[in-house]
Design a protein around this motif. Structure first.
Motif, PDB file in Angstrom:
ATOM      1  N   PHE A  70       2.586  -3.317  15.761  1.00  0.00           N
ATOM      2  CA  PHE A  70       3.719  -2.411  15.915  1.00  0.00           C
ATOM      3  C   PHE A  70       4.818  -2.825  14.945  1.00  0.00           C
ATOM      4  N   CYS A  71       5.406  -1.836  14.291  1.00  0.00           N
ATOM      5  CA  CYS A  71       6.489  -2.098  13.332  1.00  0.00           C
ATOM      6  C   CYS A  71       7.825  -1.738  13.974  1.00  0.00           C
ATOM      7  N   GLY A  72       8.667  -2.730  14.185  1.00  0.00           N
ATOM      8  CA  GLY A  72       9.954  -2.495  14.839  1.00  0.00           C
ATOM      9  C   GLY A  72      10.860  -1.568  14.060  1.00  0.00           C
ATOM     10  N   ARG A  73      10.721  -1.551  12.751  1.00  0.00           N
ATOM     11  CA  ARG A  73      11.605  -0.739  11.918  1.00  0.00           C
ATOM     12  C   ARG A  73      11.237   0.745  11.996  1.00  0.00           C
ATOM     13  N   THR A  74       9.937   1.038  11.848  1.00  0.00           N
ATOM     14  CA  THR A  74       9.516   2.450  11.794  1.00  0.00           C
ATOM     15  C   THR A  74       9.018   2.955  13.140  1.00  0.00           C
ATOM     16  N   GLY A  92      -0.241   2.863   8.438  1.00  0.00           N
ATOM     17  CA  GLY A  92       0.569   3.234   7.278  1.00  0.00           C
ATOM     18  C   GLY A  92       0.869   2.109   6.310  1.00  0.00           C
ATOM     19  N   GLY A  93       1.769   2.401   5.361  1.00  0.00           N
ATOM     20  CA  GLY A  93       2.097   1.528   4.231  1.00  0.00           C
ATOM     21  C   GLY A  93       2.417   0.087   4.598  1.00  0.00           C
ATOM     22  N   TRP A  94       3.315  -0.092   5.550  1.00  0.00           N
ATOM     23  CA  TRP A  94       3.723  -1.449   5.933  1.00  0.00           C
ATOM     24  C   TRP A  94       2.534  -2.247   6.471  1.00  0.00           C
ATOM     25  N   LYS A  96      -0.521  -2.210   5.575  1.00  0.00           N
ATOM     26  CA  LYS A  96      -1.452  -2.696   4.535  1.00  0.00           C
ATOM     27  C   LYS A  96      -1.170  -4.150   4.170  1.00  0.00           C
ATOM     28  N   TYR A  97       0.116  -4.496   4.167  1.00  0.00           N
ATOM     29  CA  TYR A  97       0.484  -5.875   3.810  1.00  0.00           C
ATOM     30  C   TYR A  97      -0.044  -6.849   4.870  1.00  0.00           C
ATOM     31  N   ILE A  98      -0.011  -6.409   6.117  1.00  0.00           N
ATOM     32  CA  ILE A  98      -0.460  -7.256   7.225  1.00  0.00           C
ATOM     33  C   ILE A  98      -1.972  -7.383   7.205  1.00  0.00           C
ATOM     34  N   LEU A 121       9.338  -7.546  12.955  1.00  0.00           N
ATOM     35  CA  LEU A 121      10.726  -7.085  12.950  1.00  0.00           C
ATOM     36  C   LEU A 121      11.483  -7.904  11.913  1.00  0.00           C
ATOM     37  N   GLY A 122      12.120  -7.213  10.987  1.00  0.00           N
ATOM     38  CA  GLY A 122      12.808  -7.925   9.911  1.00  0.00           C
ATOM     39  C   GLY A 122      14.136  -7.290   9.570  1.00  0.00           C
ATOM     40  N   ASP A 123      14.922  -7.982   8.768  1.00  0.00           N
ATOM     41  CA  ASP A 123      16.207  -7.422   8.328  1.00  0.00           C
ATOM     42  C   ASP A 123      16.391  -7.476   6.812  1.00  0.00           C
ATOM     43  N   PRO A 125      16.496  -5.857   3.388  1.00  0.00           N
ATOM     44  CA  PRO A 125      16.492  -4.480   2.886  1.00  0.00           C
ATOM     45  C   PRO A 125      15.259  -4.249   2.011  1.00  0.00           C
ATOM     46  N   LEU A 126      14.545  -3.169   2.270  1.00  0.00           N
ATOM     47  CA  LEU A 126      13.293  -2.913   1.552  1.00  0.00           C
ATOM     48  C   LEU A 126      13.593  -2.422   0.137  1.00  0.00           C
ATOM     49  N   GLY A 127      12.868  -2.934  -0.815  1.00  0.00           N
ATOM     50  CA  GLY A 127      12.989  -2.437  -2.180  1.00  0.00           C
ATOM     51  C   GLY A 127      14.319  -2.719  -2.845  1.00  0.00           C
ATOM     52  N   SER A 128      15.048  -3.731  -2.381  1.00  0.00           N
ATOM     53  CA  SER A 128      16.329  -4.083  -3.014  1.00  0.00           C
ATOM     54  C   SER A 128      16.208  -5.305  -3.912  1.00  0.00           C
ATOM     55  N   GLY A 129      14.974  -5.689  -4.196  1.00  0.00           N
ATOM     56  CA  GLY A 129      14.768  -6.847  -5.053  1.00  0.00           C
ATOM     57  C   GLY A 129      14.828  -8.154  -4.291  1.00  0.00           C
ATOM     58  N   LEU A 130      14.775  -8.100  -2.970  1.00  0.00           N
ATOM     59  CA  LEU A 130      14.825  -9.322  -2.169  1.00  0.00           C
ATOM     60  C   LEU A 130      13.455  -9.668  -1.596  1.00  0.00           C
ATOM     61  N   SER A 131      12.464  -8.941  -2.039  1.00  0.00           N
ATOM     62  CA  SER A 131      11.066  -9.246  -1.767  1.00  0.00           C
ATOM     63  C   SER A 131      10.699  -9.248  -0.280  1.00  0.00           C
ATOM     64  N   SER A 132      10.952  -8.122   0.350  1.00  0.00           N
ATOM     65  CA  SER A 132      10.536  -7.978   1.744  1.00  0.00           C
ATOM     66  C   SER A 132       9.017  -8.004   1.865  1.00  0.00           C
ATOM     67  N   SER A 133       8.324  -7.533   0.835  1.00  0.00           N
ATOM     68  CA  SER A 133       6.860  -7.473   0.931  1.00  0.00           C
ATOM     69  C   SER A 133       6.256  -8.881   0.997  1.00  0.00           C
ATOM     70  N   ALA A 135       7.692 -11.571   2.073  1.00  0.00           N
ATOM     71  CA  ALA A 135       8.035 -12.160   3.369  1.00  0.00           C
ATOM     72  C   ALA A 135       7.077 -11.660   4.448  1.00  0.00           C
ATOM     73  N   LEU A 136       6.780 -10.377   4.407  1.00  0.00           N
ATOM     74  CA  LEU A 136       5.858  -9.804   5.386  1.00  0.00           C
ATOM     75  C   LEU A 136       4.466 -10.435   5.271  1.00  0.00           C
ATOM     76  N   GLU A 137       4.003 -10.599   4.048  1.00  0.00           N
ATOM     77  CA  GLU A 137       2.677 -11.213   3.840  1.00  0.00           C
ATOM     78  C   GLU A 137       2.648 -12.657   4.325  1.00  0.00           C
ATOM     79  N   ALA A 164      -3.002 -10.434  -1.260  1.00  0.00           N
ATOM     80  CA  ALA A 164      -2.795  -9.266  -0.400  1.00  0.00           C
ATOM     81  C   ALA A 164      -1.961  -8.216  -1.137  1.00  0.00           C
ATOM     82  N   GLU A 165      -0.931  -8.671  -1.822  1.00  0.00           N
ATOM     83  CA  GLU A 165      -0.059  -7.750  -2.563  1.00  0.00           C
ATOM     84  C   GLU A 165      -0.832  -7.085  -3.707  1.00  0.00           C
ATOM     85  N   HIS A 166      -1.622  -7.868  -4.418  1.00  0.00           N
ATOM     86  CA  HIS A 166      -2.414  -7.310  -5.528  1.00  0.00           C
ATOM     87  C   HIS A 166      -3.388  -6.257  -5.019  1.00  0.00           C
TER      88      HIS A 166
HETATM   89  P1  ADP Z   1      10.533  -5.431  -1.976  1.00  0.00           P
HETATM   90  O1  ADP Z   1       9.426  -6.419  -1.801  1.00  0.00           O
HETATM   91  O2  ADP Z   1      11.284  -5.615  -3.236  1.00  0.00           O
HETATM   92  O3  ADP Z   1      11.447  -5.373  -0.796  1.00  0.00           O
HETATM   93  P2  ADP Z   1       8.329  -3.637  -2.039  1.00  0.00           P
HETATM   94  O4  ADP Z   1       8.208  -2.197  -2.403  1.00  0.00           O
HETATM   95  O5  ADP Z   1       7.514  -4.614  -2.765  1.00  0.00           O
HETATM   96  O6  ADP Z   1       9.872  -3.993  -2.094  1.00  0.00           O
HETATM   97  O7  ADP Z   1       7.959  -3.806  -0.507  1.00  0.00           O
HETATM   98  C1  ADP Z   1       8.550  -2.987   0.473  1.00  0.00           C
HETATM   99  C2  ADP Z   1       7.512  -2.563   1.484  1.00  0.00           C
HETATM  100  O8  ADP Z   1       7.158  -3.677   2.337  1.00  0.00           O
HETATM  101  C3  ADP Z   1       8.021  -1.511   2.431  1.00  0.00           C
HETATM  102  O9  ADP Z   1       7.849  -0.218   1.906  1.00  0.00           O
HETATM  103  C4  ADP Z   1       7.163  -1.739   3.666  1.00  0.00           C
HETATM  104  O10 ADP Z   1       5.902  -1.131   3.527  1.00  0.00           O
HETATM  105  C5  ADP Z   1       6.939  -3.238   3.662  1.00  0.00           C
HETATM  106  N1  ADP Z   1       7.892  -3.947   4.529  1.00  0.00           N
HETATM  107  C6  ADP Z   1       8.595  -5.041   4.206  1.00  0.00           C
HETATM  108  N2  ADP Z   1       9.375  -5.470   5.225  1.00  0.00           N
HETATM  109  C7  ADP Z   1       9.159  -4.620   6.230  1.00  0.00           C
HETATM  110  C8  ADP Z   1       9.678  -4.487   7.564  1.00  0.00           C
HETATM  111  N3  ADP Z   1      10.578  -5.338   8.052  1.00  0.00           N
HETATM  112  N4  ADP Z   1       9.234  -3.473   8.315  1.00  0.00           N
HETATM  113  C9  ADP Z   1       8.340  -2.608   7.819  1.00  0.00           C
HETATM  114  N5  ADP Z   1       7.820  -2.659   6.606  1.00  0.00           N
HETATM  115  C10 ADP Z   1       8.219  -3.635   5.800  1.00  0.00           C
END
Ligand code: ADP
Ligand code: MG
Length: 390
Positions: A70-74, A92-94, A96-98, A121-123, A125-133, A135-137, A164-166
């Motif tokens: 379950f994704c807390g954000r979406t 969905g998209g998120w 795939k990383y898991i 559950l994370g904080d 910001p997605l796609g702001s250059g802080l590498s949320s992806s 962190a998720l992996e 995983a990212e590749h």
């Molecule tokens: P960045 O890594 O720069 O934040 P990316 O496009 O590489 O941007 O990765 C963003 C993607 O990672 C999101 O579109 C989402 O699929 C996934 N993701 C990352 N963190 C979360 C989160 N907390 N909740 C849901 N999805 C997340």
């Protein structure tokens, strides 16, 4: 050091969703590039920082014939089977990383893990250059490794997350993001040698923090520009190999004195690109020395030099980033600033005293909006501890 409030919310949501508490939890932070720009593929050095924004991954075995995430954000669900990972993912998209991180983690191991209920559950910001992806992996790999009693080195974890990212997100990233998420330490930066992939922590202290300013611009043709930069760097390295022999394999092996000596014979564009990479490697090494000596303002000066080199040599800046860096020079309390990451848009990072951070952030946001007519995003960033199982 973890984010207590976010963790409490994650625990509560998990228990409500699945009717039982989690048994394993992990946390992984995002990251920011501090200095050492476009040096990774030249086998050079990068200084980065794990940040006080991150993601929690919670799980518990569920006794079912499939796993649920379950994704807390979406507020979305995804499912897969630990017992039949090759059947793929329903989600969905998120997710795939898991799923990708679990597949990569379990590659080559024969035991089957129990099916799980999990949530993220994370904080960051997605796609702001802080590498949320990344962190998720990393959070996924840490928690699931704990579940399976699988022991991996930090480098192995980083490579699992990168794979995983590749493979599952289709982003051919280097190792910086994943390494930074893993090796973070409170009040310390991370220096990575991209030849040996050795990582060490550098003292930053508690009297320095960062502001990340996301301009939200992404200039067109970035992929083409990026490829051109890589090719120019390779061409320059070839040139030096011919001149200086086999001790040169990449631009990391060339000194700025050698560049100065031979620049006149080089293709002018290749010479400029080389000047950036060689300069950045030298600035990282100088920066390490300054940090060791506690000379934080000197370190900040290197960040300004780095940005000048992006403007003049690598030509990977843009008017928006230049405005942020220039504006920062007239805001009291800023010690240094530069673009962070690939360039051509995206974010700038400022080195500041924590006590001034909020004032600086507001002044910068106002100046940006007045000049550009659009707003930027401001994040207050501290050097934070790396990924852990809690
Ligand atoms: P960045 O890594 O720069 O934040 P990316 O496009 O590489 O941007 O990765 C963003 C993607 O990672 C999101 O579109 C989402 O699929 C996934 N993701 C990352 N963190 C979360 C989160 N907390 N909740 C849901 N999805 C997340
Ligand atoms: Mg990413």
């Amino acid at each position: 050091m973890i984010k207590e409030e976010l963790f409490i919310e994650a625990k509560k949501t998990f228990a409500e969703k699945y009717g039982q508490p989690h048994t394993i939890a992990s946390f992984a932070p995002g990251r920011v590039e501090i200095i050492g720009n476009h040096t990774d593929y030249n086998e050079g050095f990068v200084v980065s920082s794990a940040i006080n924004y991150g993601i929690f991954f919670l799980l518990a075995p569920n006794g079912l014939d499939h796993s649920r995430v379950f994704c807390g954000r979406t507020q979305e669900h995804a499912t897969f089977q630990m017992a039949n990972l090759d059947l793929g993912l329903d989600g969905g998209g998120w997710a795939k990383y898991i799923y990708g991180s679990i597949v990569e983690l379990l590659k080559g191991s024969d035991g089957v893990l129990p099916e799980i209920d999990a949530m993220i559950l994370g904080d960051i910001p997605l796609g702001s250059g802080l590498s949320s992806s990344a962190a998720l992996e990393v959070a996924t790999a840490f928690a699931v490794a704990k579940l399976g009693n699988i022991s991996k080195t930090n480098l192995e974890f980083a490579k699992i997350a990168q794979a995983a990212e590749h493979t599952y997100a289709g982003v051919m990233c280097g190792l910086l993001d994943q390494l930074s998420s893993i090796y973070g330490k409170e009040n310390q930066l991370i220096m990575t040698d991209f030849r040996s992939i050795e990582v060490e922590n550098l003292p930053l202290g508690d009297d320095a923090s960062f502001i990340v300013c996301n301009t939200k611009v992404k200039h067109a043709l970035v992929d083409g520009e990026y490829n051109e930069r890589r090719e120019s760097c390779e061409k320059a390295a070839e040139f030096f190999k011919e001149k200086l022999g086999d001790r040169i394999s990449t631009l990391r092996d060339v000194t700025s004195a050698e560049l100065e000596q031979y620049a006149g014979e080089m293709d002018p564009i290749a010479a400029k690109r080389a000047a950036h990479v060689i300069g950045e490697c030298e600035r990282v090494l100088a920066g390490k020395k300054y940090l060791d000596e506690g000379k934080i303002e000197k370190f900040g000066q290197l960040m300004y030099e780095s940005h000048d080199s992006s403007i003049n040599n690598f030509e990977n800046s843009c008017p928006e980033l230049d405005f942020v860096v220039e504006a920062s020079k007239s805001i009291p309390g800023v010690m240094g600033a530069r673009l962070s990451g690939g360039g051509f848009g995206g974010s700038a990072v400022l080195l500041v005293h924590p006590r001034n951070a909020q004032t600086i952030g507001k002044a910068l946001a106002n100046a940006y909006e007045n000049e550009m007519g659009t707003d930027c995003e401001i994040y207050y960033v501290k050097a934070f501890s790396g990924a852990t199982v809690l």
